[in-house]
Design a protein around this motif. Sequence first.
Motif, PDB file in Angstrom:
ATOM      1  N   THR A 136      -4.964  22.444  15.051  1.00 25.86           N
ATOM      2  CA  THR A 136      -4.534  23.775  14.397  1.00 25.86           C
ATOM      3  C   THR A 136      -4.400  25.693  15.394  1.00 25.86           C
ATOM      4  O   THR A 136      -3.353  25.798  14.682  1.00 25.86           O
ATOM      5  CB  THR A 136      -5.903  24.002  13.771  1.00 25.86           C
ATOM      6  N   ILE A 192      -0.899  23.438  12.991  1.00 25.92           N
ATOM      7  CA  ILE A 192      -1.954  22.574  11.074  1.00 25.92           C
ATOM      8  C   ILE A 192      -2.405  22.916  10.887  1.00 25.92           C
ATOM      9  O   ILE A 192      -3.705  23.522  11.916  1.00 25.92           O
ATOM     10  CB  ILE A 192      -2.069  21.330  11.816  1.00 25.92           C
ATOM     11  N   GLY A 243      -7.489  22.537   7.154  1.00 26.17           N
ATOM     12  CA  GLY A 243      -7.127  21.135   5.869  1.00 26.17           C
ATOM     13  C   GLY A 243      -6.923  20.720   6.382  1.00 26.17           C
ATOM     14  O   GLY A 243      -7.431  19.232   5.503  1.00 26.17           O
ATOM     15  N   LEU A 244      -5.928  20.327   6.885  1.00 23.78           N
ATOM     16  CA  LEU A 244      -4.824  19.202   7.051  1.00 23.78           C
ATOM     17  C   LEU A 244      -5.235  18.897   7.989  1.00 23.78           C
ATOM     18  O   LEU A 244      -5.232  16.885   8.000  1.00 23.78           O
ATOM     19  CB  LEU A 244      -3.375  19.527   7.361  1.00 23.78           C
ATOM     20  N   ALA A 282      -8.147  16.478   7.163  1.00 19.69           N
ATOM     21  CA  ALA A 282      -7.981  15.563   6.338  1.00 19.69           C
ATOM     22  C   ALA A 282      -7.604  13.792   7.830  1.00 19.69           C
ATOM     23  O   ALA A 282      -7.887  13.043   7.590  1.00 19.69           O
ATOM     24  CB  ALA A 282      -7.048  15.222   5.250  1.00 19.69           C
ATOM     25  N   ILE A 283      -7.083  14.451   8.226  1.00 15.88           N
ATOM     26  CA  ILE A 283      -6.265  13.414   9.927  1.00 15.88           C
ATOM     27  C   ILE A 283      -7.231  13.117  10.240  1.00 15.88           C
ATOM     28  O   ILE A 283      -7.394  12.431  10.221  1.00 15.88           O
ATOM     29  CB  ILE A 283      -5.735  14.659  10.751  1.00 15.88           C
ATOM     30  N   THR A 298       3.561  15.347  10.746  1.00 16.99           N
ATOM     31  CA  THR A 298       3.117  15.484  10.257  1.00 16.99           C
ATOM     32  C   THR A 298       2.453  13.365  10.764  1.00 16.99           C
ATOM     33  O   THR A 298       0.986  12.450  11.328  1.00 16.99           O
ATOM     34  CB  THR A 298       2.627  15.228   9.531  1.00 16.99           C
TER      35      THR A 298
END
Length: 474
Positions: A281, A286, A289-290, A293-294, A345
């Motif tokens: 982040t 990134i 939220g992503l 999720a990762i 990603t």
Amino acid sequence: MIHHSNGATMDTSPMSATEREQNAKARRAASASAVGSLVEWYDFGLYGAAAALIFKDYFFGTDDAFVGLMAAFATFAVGYFARPFGGMVFGHLGDKVGRKPVMVGTLALMGVSTTLIGLLPGYGTIGWFAPFLLVVLRLLQGLGAGAEYAGAVVLSAESAPPRRRGFYASWSGAGVWVGSALGLTVFQAMHSLTGDSFETWGWRVPFLLSIALLAISLYIRRRVEETETFTETKEAAQEENVPLVRLFKTEKRRLLAALGSNVILSGYSYIPQVWILSYLTEDIGIAAGLALAINAVVLLSGALFMPYFGRLGDRVGRRKLFLFGTGFGIVWPVPMFLLIDTHNTFLIILGIVVCFVGAVAVCYAAQAAFLTEMFPPAIRYSGIAFARETSGALLAGTTPLVATGLLHVAGHWWPIALCMVVYAAVALVSVYYSRQFRTDADQADPDAFRSDEAWTRTGSAARAEAGAMAKAVR
């Protein structure tokens, strides 16, 4: 039968009726253990998210965001520092009273503590008594968690037939990661559902749900029987008055090997599992939220592969599997960071998942049965709890801080990759050194696993003694 060059054999013949019955018992024990581990790490995962988002404002009555966050994370660390003491106390009871009653007690202690956190009033209502009660409940939560996983793998391994011990013991590790992912998922779901009310009452719901998980776990665990290994040890009057005294007095090298083997799980794993979120982040850019999720994909990937690796350890040898995982852990950090730095990603997920599965999940699956076979029955619970929780207290909470400091000073990820290599190398050397106490040729021997007297001898010494006796007979 498969015959090894060292003279050992690994049984691959069809299961007998007795072994089928033992498999049914092992499935009950492994299921109960996995659910307990799920509850443990649901609680810990939930607390970590709440400490970062809610507790800094709700419990500490300060307008300084940094001070509040540091105070909240300090209470998070308290849980880890309490775990070794829980391991010593409940590990002692597990070796003296039994595996099952202690596991029920530690599970209840964690579940009730987590539920009560969801009922605590804030600083605005009772002042500094609020953070005091939070710390008390966090201490109780950590004390219970300190012996939960050790009890889970001991119960699973001792209930399983020798040739499937690694498979059943690995279920607890899978439960750990599923529980962490579940805690984060429930917390995020309540955040979305309650909106502006989340900071007043919505955050409490995931904590209160812990009582439901506790009830389900206790219902499952009531069907589990005490292990025959513990019963036989007690009947033979082989239990230790104070298991830790024997550990420190006569089993120091064995304990040191176990401690070192856990460095890859208590230190190394917290880079791809925890710290990487901040790197993705803050430095890669990134969205949060992503990144979360990762993280969920990483945890669930590890959980998915755990039983497979546990079964693989039964077939090829878990010490050999453990060595492979630590070796892979040495070579993969640099490729992982190079893939992350592509900002793609798919490649980011690939790099982290391969690290987590190829190094962390392999070692975690191998370690479950590996540690139960490392210690004699009379000190098994205490040995595993102390080895895991001591290294965890030293490294689990501090590794993300160390990684953050290294990145700040160097301005690059290479010192963090080097740190991961060192952690994996320490574990590799420790697992290699463990050959003095056990080898993969010993893992299918049910008598040695259940006999305290036989287990106090090293694997090599026991085989040398057997060879000398055989020559004397001839």
